[in-house]
Design a protein around this motif. Structure first.
Motif, short mmCIF file in Angstrom:
data_model
loop_
_atom_site.label_atom_id
_atom_site.label_comp_id
_atom_site.label_asym_id
_atom_site.label_seq_id
_atom_site.Cartn_x
_atom_site.Cartn_y
_atom_site.Cartn_z
N THR A 104 -24.82 8.49 9.66
CA THR A 104 -25.60 9.74 8.99
C THR A 104 -24.42 10.31 8.00
OG1 THR A 104 -27.43 9.12 10.73
CG2 THR A 104 -27.12 11.67 8.81
N LEU B 81 -22.60 8.37 5.78
CA LEU B 81 -23.26 7.98 4.43
C LEU B 81 -23.35 10.02 4.07
CD1 LEU B 81 -26.37 5.85 6.34
CD2 LEU B 81 -24.48 5.60 4.45
N ARG B 82 -23.25 10.36 3.53
CA ARG B 82 -23.98 11.96 3.43
C ARG B 82 -22.43 12.14 2.84
NH1 ARG B 82 -27.41 15.59 7.69
NH2 ARG B 82 -28.85 14.69 6.91
N GLU C 37 -22.54 9.78 -0.12
CA GLU C 37 -23.62 10.76 -0.89
C GLU C 37 -22.93 12.01 -1.64
OE1 GLU C 37 -27.90 12.58 -0.22
OE2 GLU C 37 -26.74 13.00 0.89
N SER C 38 -22.28 12.59 -1.29
CA SER C 38 -21.78 13.89 -2.04
C SER C 38 -20.17 13.29 -2.89
CB SER C 38 -20.59 14.69 -0.84
OG SER C 38 -19.72 14.02 -0.46
N MET D 7 -22.80 11.79 -6.26
CA MET D 7 -23.72 12.24 -6.57
C MET D 7 -23.33 13.86 -6.87
SD MET D 7 -27.43 11.47 -4.46
CE MET D 7 -28.36 9.64 -4.98
N GLN E 145 -28.54 16.70 -7.17
CA GLN E 145 -30.01 15.11 -7.48
C GLN E 145 -29.75 14.97 -5.90
OE1 GLN E 145 -26.84 13.08 -9.21
NE2 GLN E 145 -28.10 11.67 -10.51
N ARG E 146 -28.51 15.26 -5.23
CA ARG E 146 -28.90 15.39 -3.50
C ARG E 146 -30.08 16.04 -2.78
NH1 ARG E 146 -23.85 16.18 -3.70
NH2 ARG E 146 -23.34 18.45 -3.18
N ARG F 231 -33.17 14.95 -3.34
CA ARG F 231 -33.18 13.22 -2.25
C ARG F 231 -33.70 13.69 -2.15
NH1 ARG F 231 -30.52 12.34 0.16
NH2 ARG F 231 -29.94 10.41 1.72
N ARG F 232 -33.54 14.49 -0.93
CA ARG F 232 -33.22 15.21 0.06
C ARG F 232 -35.29 15.62 0.41
NH1 ARG F 232 -28.07 16.98 1.17
NH2 ARG F 232 -26.93 15.53 2.53
#
Length: 66
Positions: free
Chosen positions: A15, A18-19, A22-23, A26, A30-31, A34-35
């Protein structure tokens, strides 16, 4: 025989990895979107589960009256 050395830092979880990706990919907006969307999906699933349970209880109650 010596014990294995203890790590000072924790191994990142999937996790966390992936974060981090993602950072990089995006923007913060956008983050957040998505959350928020994922939170809505989870809430919809919870409400659907509650509806199924309420329907089951109602059907059992009505069957008990017959």
């Amino acid at each position: 025989m010596q014990a294995a050395p203890v790590r000072a830092t924790a191994i990142p979880s999937v996790t966390d990895a992936l974060r981090a990706v993602e950072s990089l990919l995006m923007s913060s907006g956008q983050r957040t979107a998505r959350r928020n969307a994922w939170t809505s999906v989870l809430e919809d699933r919870r409400r659907a589960k509650d509806r199924v349970e309420a329907q089951r209880v109602l059907e059992q109650t009505l069957a008990g009256r017959s």
